[in-house]
Design an enzyme around this catalytic site. Structure first.
Site, PDB file in Angstrom:
ATOM      1  CE  LYS A   1      17.723  -1.666  53.848  1.00  5.31           C
ATOM      2  NZ  LYS A   1      17.728  -2.354  52.533  1.00  5.31           N
TER       3      LYS A   1
ATOM      4  CD  GLU B   1      24.202  -0.828  36.309  1.00  3.86           C
ATOM      5  OE1 GLU B   1      25.392  -0.893  36.646  1.00  3.86           O
ATOM      6  OE2 GLU B   1      23.329  -0.251  37.001  1.00  3.86           O
TER       7      GLU B   1
END
Length: 490
Positions: free
Chosen positions: A173, A383
């Site tokens: 996926k 991040e």
């Protein structure tokens, strides 16, 4: 626009619905990606399960699996230009970078092709009379592979190759933000000669495809690369049925520069470490730790190099900084630029959307540098996944180590010094999975890669990776003439 199909049980499958993939340089859709459902997921997992336990794949020996992996590597090399240009259209990666990367990826398949029939069990010494005890390694089962949008083929290769070498079957996926190159690669699976159902690809959104895949009762392992928050969700879902997991998550890597380093090399390494791939890499050296004695000089060096970075069309081989891969990520980075301003960060360079003529209507962010940062600022702790660097001063080695380790992440670090004692000392003290000394972003399929702390679980690449797709069985074989008393443990 180009239309794609799912791959389930060796055949292309058309979904009833689709969604658009946007070219981040052109700023408009270029491909239609099938929007799979939970029913597609179930069909793909069932196909993988049959291939593993009933189909011809279950009868393939390790040498035969290796031969197919080598063939797939050959096909990857033959179609590298198509795969490279597809990824550029899909996520804005530089064509120059993708050509080099795609010329390298076949080596991943060749490596695990050679490793496939070299995984050996052991004959164990036994303290039991008339007993032969040995171990064997067997495939863990059906593997769900979920990849991120920043490097779909690269991330897929280092999961798919060891999984197939180990004898597993897989359902892939890819991220909904960059699925096309994975679907292009899927067309090579049948050409390589893999039996139906060994590799399946379903595309779509997390709640519609990702969650049913991770939760499926016949999936035994999940190999995931992506953000920390999504990784936690994957981990929670996998834990409900005690699935094995490999998680390669985010980072906020420090690049640490000492006064005795070659400062020209260090400046180039710092710029490449955070601005390459537009900062959209988990290993981005987004925190620059500089010794206070060279703070002003080195900050100006880095600014000068970053200011000269060539932005523009990722298909142009001279381009060094391409667009942000998708609109959602583009907006996230802009929010962090606002956060930096509100936190009082000192802007040294950039800090805004790029409006250069060569950038057109694309999703570009100027190379951005914040000076005299603080390790507690959000731009230093979270991040951002974009071309944003924060410079943090330090006074001595131990303070550098303390600042570097004061992070929820622990993926990688760079150290720039000519002092051998310092090199060894720093490499042992930094709480990260990879330490680069006088270089940055050097990776290989032969070297284990992974993180400490919130940067993930497990390791990819190298011999170590294949064991993540195997389980060990202990076999006890009695050679005794008479069976001992069965009510007493031997």
């Amino acid at each position: 626009m180009k239309s794609y199909s799912l791959l389930i049980d060796g055949a292309p499958v058309t979904a009833q619905a689709s969604f658009e993939s946007e070219d981040p340089f052109q700023g408009k859709p270029w491909a239609l990606i099938p929007r799979a459902t939970a029913q597609h997921v179930d069909a793909a997992v069932e196909a993988a399960y049959r291939a593993l336990h009933q189909g011809p794949w279950s009868g393939f020996n390790a040498t035969q699996r290796g031969a197919l992996l080598r063939r797939l590597g050959d096909l990857l090399a033959e179609h590298s230009e198509t795969l490279a240009s597809t990824e550029v259209r899909d996520n804005g990666k530089l064509l120059s970078d993708m050509r080099k990367q795609l010329s390298y990826e076949p080596q991943v398949f060749y490596y695990y092709a050679g490793l496939a029939d070299k995984i050996e069990g052991s004959l164990l010494p036994s303290d039991k009379a008339d007993i032969l005890n040995f171990t064997r390694h067997e495939p863990v089962g059906v593997v769900a592979i979920i990849t991120a949008w920043n490097a779909p083929i690269n991330l897929l290769a280092k999961k798919l190759a060891p999984a197939l070498a180990a004898g597993c079957t897989v359902v892939v996926k890819p991220s909904e933000h960059a699925s096309a190159s994975t679907l292009e690669l899927a067309t090579l699976i049948e050409k390589a000669g893999f039996p139906n159902g060994v590799v399946n690809v379903v595309t779509g959104f997390g709640d519609e495809v990702g969650s049913p895949l991770v939760s499926h009762s016949k999936v035994s392992k999940v190999a995931f690369t992506g953000s920390e928050n999504t990784g936690k969700r994957v981990y929670e879902l996998a834990a409900r049925s005690l699935k094995k997991v490999t998680l390669e998550l985010g980072g906020k890597s420090p690049n640490i520069v000492f006064p005795d380093a070659n400062l020209e090399n260090a400046a180039n390494g710092v710029v490449a470490g955070v601005f390459a791939a537009s900062g959209q890499t988990c290993i981005a050296g987004a925190r620059l730790l500089v010794h206070r004695s060279i703070l002003e000089e080195f900050s100006e060096r880095v600014k000068s190099v970053a200011a000269g970075v060539r932005m523009g069309n990722p298909m142009d081989l001279d381009t060094e900084l391409g667009p942000i891969a998708n609109r959602q990520q583009f907006e996230k980075i802009r929010q962090y630029l606002d956060i930096a301003r509100s936190d009082g960060a000192e802007l040294l360079l950039g800090g805004k959307r790029a409006e250069r003529p060569e950038c057109g209507d694309g999703l570009f962010i100027e190379p951005t540098i914040y000076a005299r940062g603080d390790n507690q600022m959000r731009i230093a702790r979270e991040e951002i996944f974009g071309p944003v660097l924060v410079i943090i001063p330090f006074d001595d080695d131990e303070q550098a180590i303390a600042i570097a380790n004061d992070s929820p992440y622990g993926l990688a670090a760079g150290v720039w010094t000519n002092d051998m004692r310092r090199m060894v000392h720093m490499s042992g003290k930094l709480q990260v999975g990879t330490v680069w000394i006088n270089t940055y972003r050097a990776v290989s399929f032969m070297s284990p890669f992974g993180g400490y702390k919130a940067s993930g679980i497990g390791r990819e690449n190298g011999r170590e990776a294949i064991y993540a797709y195997l389980q060990t069985k202990s076999v006890w074989l009695s050679t005794a003439t008479n069976v001992p008393n069965p009510f007493i443990m031997r």
